[in-house]
Design a protein around this motif. Structure first.
Motif, short mmCIF file in Angstrom:
data_model
loop_
_atom_site.label_atom_id
_atom_site.label_comp_id
_atom_site.label_asym_id
_atom_site.label_seq_id
_atom_site.Cartn_x
_atom_site.Cartn_y
_atom_site.Cartn_z
N ALA A 9 32.08 36.36 46.57
CA ALA A 9 33.05 36.20 45.49
C ALA A 9 33.56 34.76 45.48
O ALA A 9 33.83 34.18 46.52
N ILE A 10 33.65 34.21 44.30
CA ILE A 10 34.13 32.82 44.18
C ILE A 10 35.57 32.83 43.69
O ILE A 10 35.91 33.50 42.73
N GLU A 58 45.88 41.82 46.69
CA GLU A 58 47.11 41.82 45.92
C GLU A 58 47.66 43.22 45.71
O GLU A 58 48.80 43.40 45.35
N GLN A 128 47.57 44.91 33.77
CA GLN A 128 47.43 45.01 35.21
C GLN A 128 47.51 46.46 35.67
O GLN A 128 46.67 46.94 36.42
N ASN A 131 44.54 48.46 34.51
CA ASN A 131 43.37 48.25 35.36
C ASN A 131 43.47 49.02 36.66
O ASN A 131 42.48 49.58 37.14
N SER A 134 42.59 52.55 35.98
CA SER A 134 41.17 52.82 35.81
C SER A 134 40.46 52.82 37.16
O SER A 134 39.53 53.60 37.38
N ILE A 135 40.93 52.00 38.07
CA ILE A 135 40.31 52.00 39.39
C ILE A 135 40.65 53.28 40.15
O ILE A 135 39.80 53.92 40.76
N THR B 353 46.95 40.07 37.96
CA THR B 353 46.10 40.96 37.21
C THR B 353 44.80 41.19 37.96
O THR B 353 44.32 40.34 38.65
N ARG B 354 44.29 42.32 37.76
CA ARG B 354 43.01 42.62 38.37
C ARG B 354 42.13 43.25 37.34
O ARG B 354 42.58 43.97 36.47
N TYR B 355 40.90 42.95 37.39
CA TYR B 355 40.01 43.52 36.39
C TYR B 355 39.29 44.73 36.95
O TYR B 355 38.84 44.73 38.08
N GLY B 356 39.24 45.73 36.18
CA GLY B 356 38.58 46.95 36.61
C GLY B 356 37.08 46.74 36.63
O GLY B 356 36.54 46.00 35.83
N HIS B 357 36.44 47.41 37.54
CA HIS B 357 34.99 47.26 37.62
C HIS B 357 34.31 48.51 37.18
O HIS B 357 33.11 48.60 37.09
N HIS B 384 42.90 34.20 39.29
CA HIS B 384 42.31 35.38 39.89
C HIS B 384 40.80 35.31 39.87
O HIS B 384 40.20 34.78 38.97
N SER B 385 40.27 35.87 40.86
CA SER B 385 38.83 36.05 40.82
C SER B 385 38.62 37.44 40.28
O SER B 385 39.36 38.36 40.59
N ARG B 387 36.14 39.15 40.87
CA ARG B 387 35.21 39.88 41.71
C ARG B 387 35.90 40.39 42.95
O ARG B 387 36.83 39.81 43.45
#
Lengths: 651, 398
Positions: A9-10, A58, A128, A131, A134-135, B353-357, B384-385, B387
């Motif tokens: 991951a970058i 986080e 946020q 998301n 959804s996870i 924020t986090r993005y759902g995968h 944010h990353s 990934r």
């Protein structure tokens, strides 16, 4: 199954991207990154003097997810204490109920997040939380499937019922749509009416489908017989009853009869005049093309899988699942080229490849919570060993350590992590030792809390270190009492000596003791160092003197010198303290005691003359001499009085 | 991983080193500041002593000295941080060349400071009285023959392991042989003796780091040279009569050339589950072993080309920085460069924020999607990353 390739991951840092280096420094829970230039000969350069703090996880800062961590911690601890003695067969219901507990915690959290997401006015926050929802949804979906397949390990027959429940739980939008339809003025004419009916059928909720159909039937009296026939077909569909007396074979025979009957209706075009009923009939007979035409209602390939099993292979065995799963995935996703990570995870579960499930989840989900707890549960079910001899508890511990280490970086959740480390037999203790040292000891209260955890686990080195840190800090802040009590706790003799020395210096300078409570109640702790013993005893002398218990005070004072408890440098102070006792009307020091006092004084003065200048500056010499003269006089007078008195008594 | 916040350091020039204190609450930074335009005087490294010894820092510089600093709390009982200040307790002037690294020995050995310098000498100092940090006695002087660039103590406090450190050399002459030497303390001679030279490391070594021991019988050492290398040092069984230093079986565990060229720094996290390295590719790379001990790069931190300038950066972060220069008074005396010391703000960042995968599979999320929400690029420092950073269990046989 192919391994998902994990590219590192970058993380982008707001710093120059070329020509410079990034320096870094590890902290307990984060990493500091800054622009720099490394060169052997030293650097000139004008970089940005900015330091960026990069954090890993986080999630732990989310106030709602915090409940997830807290409550799952309780479940985790409960799971660890399930008796080893029970045969594993009897434990299964317990494991299933624990699994359900975990899931209900996820659900509760999800609902709370959902509410916040919907009610939030701030778009960022809503996104946020959305998301996170959804996870969590995905997590719960996977967990539920794992529960059905691995933990409950339902056999053929029950398996399908569990899978149906699984699909119904996660495709609950039917109920909302149904409510909408039923609340409309004319439900049967609602544009979603047939969608709802078909959705019910697809989920095998035939009772509800029939109730919906009644509404249509009453509107079409002409087609009454057709509706009646459909109603009969739906009501007659056999479902396996695991608790009942019927064997699986009996059920299979019954089901085949019903299936043939449905097929007959389809062949003789019983529903040809009503396309909706014909569609339902085709679904009941398990017609793949018809099912695939309802992709929008099925929405996922695994719903398609379960529906297909329901109407084609209701007695599917666990071992056959992977074949159907794979084919359903292929059929359903034909237009989409690449399956999503979730698809691969579910497929791996249907293939009973637990290891792959855990692995893929670790990649796809941005948290350790799920994999750690699920793996722990599966390990307790003895599932990891049977699947893969080399891993098992290794993998469990690896994931638990990762999760707990993450928790430890949080300013209050770290306390939960302690229990996780406790249940990692190989490295848990070392990890705890390394991590707990880093908990900031902001206050005495926090230090005591950390200390208690270490003491309970006999982590003597950490106990010593914490006390030492606190003692040093107190000393640096000139809080002598606190410093002394911490160094007593640390059993640090050298430090206790040093602090006692400071107390005595303070006394010499000010004539009073601070922290009397502490010194008065030293008890056996006094024996930690000679100087501390002296401090305690000397204070005791002051107490006795204050209470006018002169005899005892005098005896103690003398013993401090004769037993060499008092440092030589303090003898003059002690002798001076003896002066008022010598001057009392009543004779306090006996003749023998006076002799000893005189001996002490002479020893001291003879030493002082042999090492001139060692004791105090020159200008004090006069007062010092006067003091000695005074003492000698007082001692001589006391000796005389004592001899007289002692002679009188004996006579 | 995400950037939780950015802090503007009180430096006008490039930062050379940053060191977190033991509890991760404060950081010390060092630099060659604007006042010093020449190379001489750059402060290379800064390091904290264990808090058992109080609030103590050590720094080393191109000016051939190392210095020990102590935080003094004002006499009054007022515990306000602002009242404390740092004073230089001692300057260690034994080196005749640039002092390239400075490290405190593990705390169980007492308050001991080690320096290494370009002339190839490792010096070990001891403060016999921890309450008097102006007195340091030079206990050992060990000549390593090669210009030294870095030093690392083995943190193991096990009685089975005598005190041990590794020293690296940045001498680039390959023919001089191994550039990493391991020294071990001998109870009988009361001296440090060379136990091992890593003969396979022949290129310049810039940094070196022992991993926390975790109660294992062997030691793990990371090396920054033209690549990142991780070695395992397994002590060989000693003859009970032998009094010489321990011999080690040296095994290479991993070797990565992803930085393309020189690697300048390596460092372990607290539990040694992650190794970070910084190299000429301008990135920090994170390395992690899975539970089968296979090492992999699991994360990259890289500049995005938009440096925050010192002044326009983070006003909020800057305002919370309580600046207090450490070296100020001494700068005037020796004209050497400055280190700065400051306290980072202690407030926690809010979660980003986090993005759902994963596909949202149910109605719950549809609700949510119905809301007209535009994902927004958050302002700095909340970057944010998208990934996940998760190292992965390898499948068997892969």
């Amino acid at each position: 199954m192919e391994e998902v390739d994990v590219e590192p991951a970058i993380t982008n840092i707001p710093a120059a991207s070329a020509g410079t280096h990034l320096g870094f420094a590890w902290g307990p829970g984060d990493i500091l990154v800054y622009e720099t230039l490394y060169k052997a000969s030293g650097a000139i350069g004008s970089g940005c003097p900015c330091i960026h703090e990069v954090r890993k996880d986080e999630d732990i800062y989310s106030p709602i997810l915090r409940k997830l961590f807290n409550e799952s911690h309780h479940i985790f601890v409960g799971l660890q204490t399930i008796g080893e003695d029970l045969p594993s067969k009897n434990k299964k219901p317990q494991f299933v109920s624990i699994s359900k507990n975990y899931r209900s915690v996820i659900r509760a959290c999800m609902e709370e997040l959902q509410q916040v997401a919907v009610s939030s006015k701030v778009a960022d926050v809503a996104t946020q939380y959305g998301n996170q929802v959804s996870i969590l949804l995905a997590i719960e979906l996977i967990w539920n499937l794992c529960e059905v397949l691995f933990i409950d390990a339902a056999p053929a027959g029950s398996l399908l019922l569990h899978l149906l429940d699984w699909v119904r739980l996660h495709k609950a939008d039917v109920d909302e749509k149904a409510r909408e339809v039923l609340q409309s003025e004319s439900p049967a004419e609602h544009h979603d009416y047939w969608n709802v009916v078909v959705s019910y059928v697809l989920q095998g909720r035939l009772e509800e489908a029939r109730q919906m159909l009644v509404k249509q039937a009453t509107l079409q009296p002409a087609a009454r017989s057709m509706y009646k026939l459909m109603d009969t077909l739906l009501s007659k569909m056999p479902f396996y009853n695991p608790g009942g007396t019927q064997t699986l074979t009996e059920f299979d025979v019954k089901w085949r009869h019903w299936h043939e009957e449905v097929d007959r209706c389809l062949q003789d075009n019983s529903f040809a005049s009503n396309k909706h009923l014909e569609v339902i009939c085709k679904i009941l007979v398990g017609d793949e093309d018809t099912l695939l035409e309802h992709k929008d209602l099925l929405s996922t390939w695994y719903h398609f899988l379960v529906t297909r099993l329901l109407f084609c292979h209701p007695t599917v065995k666990p071992t056959e699942l992977h074949y159907y799963a794979q084919s359903c995935l292929t059929m359903f996703l034909d237009s989409r080229s690449v399956p999503e990570p979730l698809d691969s995870i579910l497929l791996a579960a249907f293939e009973f490849d637990i290891h792959q499930v855990i692995k893929d989840c670790s990649i796809a989900l941005n948290n350790w919570w799920f994999v750690a707890h699920l793996t722990d549960l599966l390990d307790h079910c003895k599932l990891l060993q049977s699947h893969n001899l080399h891993f098992g508890s290794n993998l469990r511990e690896f994931l638990l350590l990762e999760y707990a280490s993450g928790l430890f970086t949080h300013h209050s959740l770290w306390q939960l992590a302690v229990d996780y480390f406790d249940h990692c037999p190989e490295f848990g203790r070392v990890y705890l030792e390394l991590q707990i040292e880093r908990v900031p000891l902001d206050t005495e209260r926090k230090a005591l809390k950390v200390l208690r955890i270490c003491e309970q686990r006999q982590m003597s080195e950490q106990v010593r270190s914490i006390c030492k840190i606190m003692a040093m800090r107190a000393l640096r802040n000139n809080r002598l009492g606190s410093a002394l009590s911490w160094s007593i706790r640390a059993k640090d003799a050298a430090f206790a000596t040093l602090i006692s020395e400071k107390f005595l210096q303070d006394y010499c300078a000010r004539g009073t003791f601070s922290d009397l409570d502490l010194i008065d109640n030293l008890g056996p702790a006094m024996l930690l160092s000679d100087r501390l013993t002296f401090l305690g005893k000397y204070r005791e002398f002051h107490k006795l003197y204050g209470e006018k218990r002169s005899g005892e005070a005098a005896k103690l004072l003398l013993s401090l010198m004769t037993a060499k408890i008092a440092p030589r440098s303090f003898w003059m102070t002690l002798l001076t303290d003896a002066l008022p006792l010598l001057e009392q009307k009543e004779v306090i020091f006996s003749a023998d005691q006076t002799h000893e006092l005189m001996f002490c004084l002479e020893e001291l003065t003879s030493l002082n003359t042999t090492a001139p200048g060692a004791d105090g500056p020159m200008q004090d010499e006069d007062t010092e001499l006067t003091k000695v003269e005074l003492l000698r006089l007082a001692l001589a007078r006391n000796l005389a009085r004592a001899i007289v008195k002692e002679g009188t008594v004996e006579a | 991983m995400f950037v939780a916040r950015s802090i503007a350091a009180d430096h006008k020039d490039l930062i050379h080193d940053v060191s977190y204190d033991f509890h991760g609450r404060r950081m010390a930074t060092c630099s060659s500041d604007q006042s010093v335009k020449t190379h001489s005087g750059s402060v290379w490294r800064v390091t904290w002593a264990h808090p058992e010894f109080g609030q103590v820092l050590a720094s080393c510089s191109f000016d051939r000295t190392a210095a020990v600093w102590e935080e003094i709390v004002g006499e009054s009982n007022d515990k306000q941080r602002g009242l404390s200040h740092w004073i230089k307790r001692t300057t260690l002037v034994d080196s005749r060349t640039s002092v390239t690294d400075v490290k405190f020995a593990p705390k169980h050995m007492g308050l001991m400071l080690t320096t290494c310098s370009a002339d190839g000498v490792v010096r070990i100092y001891e403060a016999p009285d921890v309450m008097n940090l102006s007195q340091w006695s030079l206990q050992h002087e060990i000549s390593c023959k090669l210009s030294c660039s870095c030093i690392s103590w083995n943190p193991s406090s096990s009685r089975a392991h005598p005190p041990m450190f590794a020293v690296g050399s940045d001498d680039s002459n390959v023919t001089y042989g191994g550039k990493v030497q391991i020294y071990e303390y001998n109870e009988n001679t009361r001296k440090y003796a060379k136990a091992e030279t890593l003969m396979t490391v022949t290129d310049a070594v810039h940094d070196i780091a022992f991993a926390p021991n975790l109660g294992r019988s062997f030691h793990v050492l990371a090396i920054a040279t033209k690549d990142v290398r991780i070695f395992k040092l397994v002590p060989m069984r000693k003859e009970s009569t032998s009094t010489g230093p321990t011999k080690f079986e040296v095994q290479i565990v991993a070797q990565f050339d992803n930085h393309n060229s020189q690697v300048w720094r390596v460092s372990w996290n607290i539990t040694s589950t992650l190794l970070a390295s910084s190299g000429d590719d301008g990135c920090v790379r994170l390395w992690k072993a899975n539970y089968m001990d296979n090492w992999k790069c699991t994360g990259i931190l890289k500049g995005d080309g938009s440096p925050l300038s010192g002044s326009s950066g983070q006003p909020t972060a800057m305002s919370t920085v309580v600046g207090s220069s450490v070296h100020t008074s001494q700068n005037a005396l020796n004209g050497m460069s400055a280190g700065r010391y400051f306290f980072p703000p202690l407030d926690l960042p809010r979660a980003g924020t986090r993005y759902g995968h994963l596909l949202p599979p149910s109605s719950l999320i549809e609700h949510c999607d119905a809301e007209p929400i535009q994902p927004q690029q958050q302002p700095l420092p909340h970057r944010h990353s998208s990934r996940a950073l998760l190292p992965l269990p390898e499948a068997e046989g892969q």
